[in-house]
Design a protein around this motif. Structure first.
Motif: not given
Length: 139
Positions: A12, A36-37, A39, A50-53, A55-56
């Protein structure tokens, strides 16, 4: 001795571009930071991304240009848009190789159909009238 090109995996981070900027002196040319993420991902003109952890794809590529390296051509400041072209066309070419038809909304958005699937944020540092480094964020 050949140079090491790293892929730096992060769980993160606020932004892969920001992380690359914080550690630019410690990162080898052509290294990639992937998270992975994110913030606090960013886009053009202060927009947030923004993106979900998990998923991208969220990554930044570090380019360092050295006038002392005679094997390397150091781009001029006026040629900065060429990096946008290379990054956007590379993403579209990669997607095409996986049978995904994508279009570029210049200078930095990738669309499949009517949906934006990717943004590109390039941050350049200059030394005089030449680029000293570029961080190409793709997410």
């Amino acid at each position: 001795m050949s140079k090491k090109h790293d892929i730096i995996w992060l769980q993160s981070v606020d932004s892969t571009n920001e992380e690359a900027k914080r550690h630019i002196s410690d990162i080898d040319n052509l290294s990639v930071l992937s998270a992975w993420e994110q913030t606090a991902g960013r886009g053009q003109r202060g927009n947030t991304w923004s993106s979900k952890a998990g998923e991208n794809l969220l990554f930044s590529i570090v380019l360092k240009f050295s006038p002392e390296d005679s094997s390397q051509t150091v781009p001029e400041a006026r040629d900065q848009f060429v990096l946008n072209e290379i990054a956007a066309l590379s993403v579209v070419d990669f997607l095409c190789s996986h049978e995904i038809i994508a279009q570029i909304k210049w200078p930095n958005d990738i669309y499949v159909g009517s949906r934006k699937i990717c943004g590109i944020l390039i941050e350049n540092s200059l030394r005089g009238n030449r680029l000293s480094s570029s961080i190409i964020g793709i997410g």
